[in-house]
Design a protein around this motif. Structure first.
Motif, PDB file in Angstrom:
ATOM      1  N   ASP A   2       0.823  -1.398  -0.198  1.00 38.12           N
ATOM      2  CA  ASP A   2      -0.146   0.151   0.196  1.00 38.12           C
ATOM      3  C   ASP A   2       1.206   0.987  -0.024  1.00 38.12           C
ATOM      4  OD1 ASP A   2      -2.407  -1.200   0.349  1.00 38.12           O
ATOM      5  OD2 ASP A   2      -2.826  -1.865   2.001  1.00 38.12           O
ATOM      6  N   ASP A   3       1.697   0.975   0.061  1.00 35.86           N
ATOM      7  CA  ASP A   3       2.958   1.987   0.916  1.00 35.86           C
ATOM      8  C   ASP A   3       3.071   2.336  -1.037  1.00 35.86           C
ATOM      9  OD1 ASP A   3       2.451   2.973   3.320  1.00 35.86           O
ATOM     10  OD2 ASP A   3       4.458   1.119   3.950  1.00 35.86           O
ATOM     11  N   GLU A   6       0.496   4.461  -2.276  1.00 38.67           N
ATOM     12  CA  GLU A   6       0.013   6.210  -1.992  1.00 38.67           C
ATOM     13  C   GLU A   6       1.956   7.057  -2.513  1.00 38.67           C
ATOM     14  OE1 GLU A   6       0.334   5.789   1.604  1.00 38.67           O
ATOM     15  OE2 GLU A   6      -1.503   4.727   2.275  1.00 38.67           O
ATOM     16  N   GLN A   7       2.835   5.572  -2.564  1.00 38.79           N
ATOM     17  CA  GLN A   7       4.416   6.912  -3.500  1.00 38.79           C
ATOM     18  C   GLN A   7       3.785   7.063  -5.189  1.00 38.79           C
ATOM     19  OE1 GLN A   7       6.886   4.452  -2.436  1.00 38.79           O
ATOM     20  NE2 GLN A   7       7.752   5.463  -0.040  1.00 38.79           N
ATOM     21  N   ASP A   9       1.125   7.614  -6.138  1.00 40.14           N
ATOM     22  CA  ASP A   9      -0.076   8.262  -6.268  1.00 40.14           C
ATOM     23  C   ASP A   9       0.347   9.783  -6.200  1.00 40.14           C
ATOM     24  OD1 ASP A   9      -1.767   6.235  -6.916  1.00 40.14           O
ATOM     25  OD2 ASP A   9      -2.734   6.487  -4.892  1.00 40.14           O
TER      26      ASP A   9
END
Length: 70
Positions: A2-3, A6-7, A9
């Protein structure tokens, strides 16, 4: 995992790449976009030309004033 998403995005938001709609005009009408860009360029060119002509007029009037005095 998920990290990483997010990065990605955050990076995508920070670097949008090429805009889909140049100059805020719809992409489905490229001729209108080109016309608008050319009209904007023409108006800037006319403004610069007018400023240069005014500067030349001012310079010439200064020369005439200096030459008129005995």
């Amino acid at each position: 995992m998920d990290d990483e998403n997010e990065q990605l995005d955050v990076l995508a938001a920070a670097n949008p790449g090429y805009p889909d709609e140049p100059c805020g005009l719809p992409a489905d009408d490229p001729l209108t976009a080109i016309k608008t860009m050319r009209l904007a360029q023409l108006s800037v060119c006319r403004l610069r030309s007018e400023q240069e002509m005014q500067a030349m007029r001012d310079e010439l009037s200064g020369i005439k004033d200096d030459g008129a005095e005995p």
